[in-house]
Design a protein around this motif. Structure first.
Motif, short mmCIF file in Angstrom:
data_model
loop_
_atom_site.label_atom_id
_atom_site.label_comp_id
_atom_site.label_asym_id
_atom_site.label_seq_id
_atom_site.Cartn_x
_atom_site.Cartn_y
_atom_site.Cartn_z
N ALA A 1 -0.33 5.34 8.39
CA ALA A 1 -0.31 6.77 8.74
C ALA A 1 1.13 7.29 8.74
CB ALA A 1 -0.97 6.99 10.09
N ASP A 2 2.05 6.49 9.29
CA ASP A 2 3.47 6.90 9.30
C ASP A 2 3.98 7.10 7.88
OD1 ASP A 2 3.57 6.90 12.00
OD2 ASP A 2 4.49 4.91 12.19
N SER A 3 3.52 6.24 7.01
CA SER A 3 3.95 6.35 5.62
C SER A 3 3.38 7.62 4.96
CB SER A 3 3.48 5.10 4.89
OG SER A 3 3.79 5.17 3.58
N VAL A 4 2.13 7.94 5.28
CA VAL A 4 1.52 9.17 4.75
C VAL A 4 2.32 10.38 5.22
CG1 VAL A 4 -0.53 10.67 4.85
CG2 VAL A 4 -0.81 8.20 4.54
N ILE A 5 2.72 10.37 6.50
CA ILE A 5 3.50 11.49 7.04
C ILE A 5 4.83 11.62 6.28
CG2 ILE A 5 4.73 12.34 9.09
CD1 ILE A 5 2.52 10.82 10.72
N GLU A 6 5.48 10.48 6.06
CA GLU A 6 6.76 10.49 5.36
C GLU A 6 6.60 11.07 3.95
OE1 GLU A 6 9.47 10.08 6.89
OE2 GLU A 6 10.59 10.44 5.04
N VAL B 1 0.85 -1.21 0.00
CA VAL B 1 0.00 0.00 0.00
C VAL B 1 0.88 1.25 0.00
CG1 VAL B 1 -1.74 1.33 1.28
CG2 VAL B 1 -1.95 -1.15 1.11
N ASN B 2 1.92 1.23 0.81
CA ASN B 2 2.83 2.39 0.84
C ASN B 2 3.40 2.68 -0.54
OD1 ASN B 2 2.41 2.64 3.52
ND2 ASN B 2 4.31 1.61 4.14
#
Ligand code: SF4
Length: 311
Positions: free
Chosen positions: A152-157, A116-117
């Protein structure tokens, strides 16, 4: 108010939502019913969404479809000209810069966070449609929450690197200030290949006898208010605005189209709460998404448990 008409072009049209499109035999809507459906949409000023099978339609069908502004929902095999592409599985070669839908069980999703990322970097938008919400147990809460947090962490990145990501499970809630549910039977209905209307494709595939009239005699929804948010005592108080509030799943699990199941509420609140954490982390990182709105803290995962507050 009715705003959308979904036209299911064939019994083998791809599924874009929770239901399973499991028919193997082709049954193309008749050209007369297709044209009548388009005329109905024009008269009622409805936006049309066509849902395609994986084979090429006859030219006269394509010409009829082109008579009206519309959205094309197509399987990945026909993704060259599509507004929304429905993937067939996790191993698909995904189209670049597209809006895509993937069907997934909870277990598959937790095992494909990295995929997904990767997809979020290459797609305009990804909608994950969970296929086993009905089987979700409280024991699954931790694993789903962890998967959402990793996403969510990936979205932030991605945002840190100057990009953006749209994932229905997490980013929709950031932008919403009111319910944005499926709206089947309220703001949209479906015209099926048999020329009859249904609340949504799921009701058609489940039992064709659940029709709401046909394209010749007209659309007849009995007690339409009983499908609306303002007649759903729990949902209308809720702020999990991204929830699908799937009336087909409600009907199956609670025997009432407007009463949600525990499973649907818990899943939606996990997404809502991780969206809130995402928002706070974005704020901390100095990333402000335009149109993002504050989300209040809420620990309870099932609104039924706080119903006394709303009396
Ligand atoms: S989370 Fe539950 S109460 Fe809230 S909108 Fe969804 S189904 Fe309705």
């Amino acid at each position: 108010m009715l705003t959308y008409l979904i036209i299911l072009l064939d019994d083998t049209s791809v599924s874009y939502c929770h239901y399973e499109a499991n028919r193997k035999e082709r049954r193309l809507i008749s050209i007369d019913d297709l044209k009548a459906g388009i005329m109905f949409a024009m008269k009622e000023n409805l936006n049309v969404q066509f849902v395609y099978p994986d084979y090429e339609l006859p030219t006269e069908y394509l010409e009829a479809i082109d008579c009206i502004d519309h959205t094309d929902i197509k399987p990945v095999a026909k993704s060259e000209v599509a507004d929304v592409v429905v993937l067939s599985g996790w191993d698909d070669e995904v189209p670049e810069n597209a809006t895509c839908i993937i069907h997934s069980s909870f277990e598959e999703l937790t095992g494909h966070v990295t995929t997904v990322n990767d997809w979020l970097r290459r797609m305009t938008r990804l909608n994950v449609v969970l296929t086993d919400v009905d089987k979700f147990k409280d024991d699954d809460i931790d694993s789903y929450k962890k998967a959402l947090e990793a996403l969510a962490d990936s979205v932030i990145e991605m945002c840190r690197q100057g990009g953006s990501a749209q994932l229905n499970l997490l980013t929709d809630r950031l932008m919403l200030t009111e319910m944005n549910n499926c709206g089947a039977g309220d703001n949209n209905v479906t015209l099926a290949p048999n020329g009859k209307f249904y609340l949504c494709p799921a009701f058609y595939f489940e039992d064709e006898k659940q029709s709401l009239g046909d394209i010749k005699s007209g659309l007849h929804i009995k007690n339409p208010q009983l499908l609306r948010l303002d007649h759903a005592p729990i949902c209308r108080q809720c702020d999990a605005y991204q929830c699908r509030r799937c009336i087909w799943m409600n009907q199956r699990l609670t025997m009432d189209a407007n009463t949600p199941s525990h499973q649907q509420c818990v899943v939606a609140h996990l997404e809502r709460n991780v969206s809130r954490e995402l928002q706070m982390k974005l704020d901390e990182a100095g990333i402000r998404l335009s149109d993002s709105h504050p989300i209040e803290e809420m620990k309870e995962l099932d609104p039924f448990n706080i119903v006394n507050r709303w009396k």
